[in-house]
Design a protein around this motif. Sequence first.
Motif, PDB file in Angstrom:
ATOM      1  N   GLU A  23       0.496   7.138   3.001  1.00 36.72           N
ATOM      2  CA  GLU A  23       0.459   8.329   2.142  1.00 36.72           C
ATOM      3  C   GLU A  23       1.857   8.811   1.787  1.00 36.72           C
ATOM      4  N   ARG A  59       0.857  -1.188   0.000  1.00 35.86           N
ATOM      5  CA  ARG A  59       0.000   0.000   0.000  1.00 35.86           C
ATOM      6  C   ARG A  59       0.893   1.239   0.000  1.00 35.86           C
ATOM      7  N   ASP A 107      -4.832  -3.576   4.685  1.00 39.19           N
ATOM      8  CA  ASP A 107      -6.027  -2.737   4.591  1.00 39.19           C
ATOM      9  C   ASP A 107      -6.671  -2.509   5.953  1.00 39.19           C
ATOM     10  N   THR A 121      -3.743   3.583  13.848  1.00 39.58           N
ATOM     11  CA  THR A 121      -4.428   3.701  12.561  1.00 39.58           C
ATOM     12  C   THR A 121      -4.026   4.978  11.837  1.00 39.58           C
ATOM     13  N   GLN A 122      -4.022   6.085  12.550  1.00 39.29           N
ATOM     14  CA  GLN A 122      -3.664   7.366  11.929  1.00 39.29           C
ATOM     15  C   GLN A 122      -2.221   7.345  11.453  1.00 39.29           C
ATOM     16  N   ASN A 146      -1.871   5.046   8.369  1.00 42.17           N
ATOM     17  CA  ASN A 146      -2.443   5.706   7.193  1.00 42.17           C
ATOM     18  C   ASN A 146      -1.507   6.795   6.674  1.00 42.17           C
ATOM     19  N   ARG A 147      -0.861   7.500   7.585  1.00 51.95           N
ATOM     20  CA  ARG A 147       0.094   8.529   7.162  1.00 51.95           C
ATOM     21  C   ARG A 147       1.305   7.900   6.483  1.00 51.95           C
TER      22      ARG A 147
END
Length: 386
Positions: free
Chosen positions: A202, A111, A186, A194-195, A198-199
């Motif tokens: 990105e 990802r 995922d 989680t944050q 996710n960062r």
Amino acid sequence: MNGGGDLADERLARVFLGRVIEPGDEVGGQWVRERGVPEVVRRLSGVGEPLHGVTARRWAGLRARAALAEPERDLAVAAAAGVRFVCPGDAEWPGTLDELGDARPLGLWVRGRPSLRMWALRSVAVVGARACTQYGAHMAAALACGLAERGWVVVSGGAYGIDGAAHRGALGAGGATVAVLACGVDRPYPRGHTQLINRIAEQGLVVGELPPGDHPTPSRFILRNRVIAALTRGTVVVEAAYRSGSLVTARAAQRLGRHTMGVPGPATSGLSTGVHELLRGEAVLVTDAAEVVELVGDMGELAPDRRGPVLPRDLLEPAARRVLAALPARRPATADEVAREARTTPDDAIARLYELDALGYVERHGDGWKLTRQAMVSVREGRRPC
């Protein structure tokens, strides 16, 4: 999926096997190496005799898993989450993973936008205790920040403690970081990160062996560590007790011939005992990013020399330092006494004493010479020249 004929595409077949064979299963890896992916899928789908190396009960369990596998669905779910499947033979596949032999992943779910293979070429693992100390978190973040500033990718496991500090250190420096998870990429784990994860997705990459939606288990955490070790050029352990999972990563790195490093901690801290044990073996002690890069980097990427502050007396010529050191700390001494102690001639001693007088280190007392208050302060602080 029924039968093996529909799985002629090896990518789809590897996704199928990822639902059936656990990460790091060397028996399954041997099957793939000896018979090829399509044939293993065919046997697990009920066509042909059972494969060797497992009990009848275990084979029945694998067959039950195979009956539930839906590789097309897994790929569709992954695509919807912005996740791709990378496997051996792909341009993005890191060749260093092949060194795991039969424990090599069947494939990796990735990802994030960057190329995993390119990032792995210049990467370092920073791992350690989940329940780390403030010192450990500071050191992990500082190391990761320094590595990121030098253009290195920081790889860790996305967990609480040292892992999280390392990821944040790299992100804070605007650098590159990779989180290798023990679950589907995922569904971030731990939930409290989680944050952060996710960062990372990105700004960097989130990687895992397990298909979408799969959950972590204790054994999967341990087996995940071999991937961290194989992806990177070296592993740094910041804090680890004797039974820490991060030591598994370090030992895997050693077996693979990678650099293994440890950051020392207080001798009284239980969270440093595992690191210190590594350092008593083949691991190398490091304290900052420059020392890490000196080991894992290219020729010429050397850490700076470690030196204390340069003091005025350090600029004296060696002969003048010997004369200064020859003066007693609390009483005057004649030029002859100083000459004998400094192993020089009286004339040379007198010349040096006048030089030191001009610099404020000594002063004349009748027929003798004595250290000034400035020089006495240096003596009390343990900085007397030698």
